[in-house]
Design a protein around this motif. Sequence first.
Motif, PDB file in Angstrom:
ATOM      1  N   VAL A 149       8.310   6.028  -9.510  1.00  0.00           N
ATOM      2  CA  VAL A 149       8.572   4.534  -9.354  1.00  0.00           C
ATOM      3  C   VAL A 149       7.680   4.128  -8.530  1.00  0.00           C
ATOM      4  N   ASP A 150       6.303   3.538  -8.266  1.00  0.00           N
ATOM      5  CA  ASP A 150       5.919   3.245  -6.920  1.00  0.00           C
ATOM      6  C   ASP A 150       6.366   1.686  -6.562  1.00  0.00           C
ATOM      7  N   ASN A 151       6.397   0.819  -7.956  1.00  0.00           N
ATOM      8  CA  ASN A 151       6.213   0.028  -8.068  1.00  0.00           C
ATOM      9  C   ASN A 151       7.844  -0.892  -8.136  1.00  0.00           C
ATOM     10  N   GLY A 202       0.725  -1.106  -0.030  1.00  0.00           N
ATOM     11  CA  GLY A 202       0.133  -0.012   0.281  1.00  0.00           C
ATOM     12  C   GLY A 202       0.668   1.259   0.114  1.00  0.00           C
ATOM     13  N   LYS A 203       0.585   2.015   1.166  1.00  0.00           N
ATOM     14  CA  LYS A 203       0.713   3.769   1.183  1.00  0.00           C
ATOM     15  C   LYS A 203       2.625   3.223   1.541  1.00  0.00           C
ATOM     16  N   ASN A 204       2.873   1.943   2.016  1.00  0.00           N
ATOM     17  CA  ASN A 204       4.067   1.993   2.834  1.00  0.00           C
ATOM     18  C   ASN A 204       5.420   1.624   1.214  1.00  0.00           C
ATOM     19  N   ASN A 205       5.026   1.319   0.146  1.00  0.00           N
ATOM     20  CA  ASN A 205       6.047   1.245  -0.493  1.00  0.00           C
ATOM     21  C   ASN A 205       7.189   2.031  -0.939  1.00  0.00           C
ATOM     22  N   PRO A 206       7.107   3.624  -0.927  1.00  0.00           N
ATOM     23  CA  PRO A 206       7.867   4.196  -1.615  1.00  0.00           C
ATOM     24  C   PRO A 206       9.032   4.080  -0.255  1.00  0.00           C
ATOM     25  N   VAL A 207       8.350   3.614   0.946  1.00  0.00           N
ATOM     26  CA  VAL A 207       9.660   3.473   1.980  1.00  0.00           C
ATOM     27  C   VAL A 207      10.630   2.552   2.290  1.00  0.00           C
ATOM     28  N   TYR A 237      15.003 -16.346  -8.385  1.00  0.00           N
ATOM     29  CA  TYR A 237      13.034 -15.948  -8.698  1.00  0.00           C
ATOM     30  C   TYR A 237      13.275 -14.779  -8.296  1.00  0.00           C
ATOM     31  N   GLY A 238      11.776 -14.149  -8.937  1.00  0.00           N
ATOM     32  CA  GLY A 238      11.194 -13.084  -9.280  1.00  0.00           C
ATOM     33  C   GLY A 238      10.681 -12.629  -7.916  1.00  0.00           C
ATOM     34  N   PHE A 239      10.450 -11.047  -7.242  1.00  0.00           N
ATOM     35  CA  PHE A 239       9.707 -10.864  -6.231  1.00  0.00           C
ATOM     36  C   PHE A 239       8.859  -8.903  -7.185  1.00  0.00           C
ATOM     37  N   PHE A 240       8.401  -9.652  -6.996  1.00  0.00           N
ATOM     38  CA  PHE A 240       7.084  -7.846  -6.669  1.00  0.00           C
ATOM     39  C   PHE A 240       6.588  -7.260  -5.909  1.00  0.00           C
ATOM     40  N   ILE A 241       7.364  -5.916  -5.471  1.00  0.00           N
ATOM     41  CA  ILE A 241       7.292  -5.113  -4.383  1.00  0.00           C
ATOM     42  C   ILE A 241       6.486  -4.237  -5.101  1.00  0.00           C
ATOM     43  N   PHE A 242       5.404  -4.412  -4.988  1.00  0.00           N
ATOM     44  CA  PHE A 242       3.776  -3.297  -5.159  1.00  0.00           C
ATOM     45  C   PHE A 242       2.913  -2.545  -4.227  1.00  0.00           C
ATOM     46  N   ASN A 243       2.229  -1.633  -4.919  1.00  0.00           N
ATOM     47  CA  ASN A 243       1.877  -1.940  -3.786  1.00  0.00           C
ATOM     48  C   ASN A 243       0.373  -1.185  -3.671  1.00  0.00           C
ATOM     49  N   ASP A 244      -0.318  -1.928  -4.157  1.00  0.00           N
ATOM     50  CA  ASP A 244      -1.538  -3.028  -3.797  1.00  0.00           C
ATOM     51  C   ASP A 244      -1.448  -4.519  -4.382  1.00  0.00           C
TER      52      ASP A 244
END
Length: 245
Positions: free
Chosen positions: A227-229, A197-202, A238-245
């Motif tokens: 860049v929000d994701n 969510g909104k913590n993704n930029p941090v 192995y892939g990693f999606f660090i997403f905001n929702d």
Amino acid sequence: MLTCSIVSFLTSNTNTMLSIIQTPTNKIENSLDFYTKLDFKIISKENPVLLSDGHVIIEINPDRFARAGVKLINSSWKSEAKALEAITTVVKIENGYLLNDPSGAWIYLIESETIPSYDLTGIEKSVLGNYAGVSLESIAIGKSLKIWEALGFSKTMGSAEQGWITMENENKMGVSIMKPNSCPHLFFNPSLTFFNGKNNPVIIEKIRSLNIPIAEEVTAFNKEGSVDNVILRDPGGYGFFIFND
């Protein structure tokens, strides 16, 4: 943005099976450095090497024949393997069976008289945030659904007609399957997803500060082009999606 929420899983002595993520490695020290920098905790130091963020268990497998995928451990997979043979190719291996999903992700069905159990209580989240399961991009989403159902996974959301499905098994291991051309960014099969969510930029800034290589800075989901994701990849692929929702 096509994403889906997937329930993570914990292991306990009441489980009749164990679900873990298997990642290969170019060099085990490199993989350990990647995961420990991200605050994954080592729960087994050897045979196998296992780490966790309190939700997902990841095995780093140095065997040169190991491939990125999912490892499901149970006392027997004989009946499931027979059913799967009507859907896809199943290979007999020394301690069970091997197959893959149309995404290309390998699925290891390991037979063991003793099902390992790991206490994950007290392990805090990794730097990556809220674990949300395995994501796959399948060229045949209907076939993928049949394979995972045969393995004991039940659909929780979505449908083949909608182009995305989420499923989970008795360990609460989540799998998300998406049709081709759903995601306008790099997609490594398989990948682990983290929704913040909104913590993704941090979290993204923390990843940068740790000098973890970023495979892609995703800007496709906002009008500002910020860049929000981000997408990462471990040393084994192995892939990693660090997403905001």
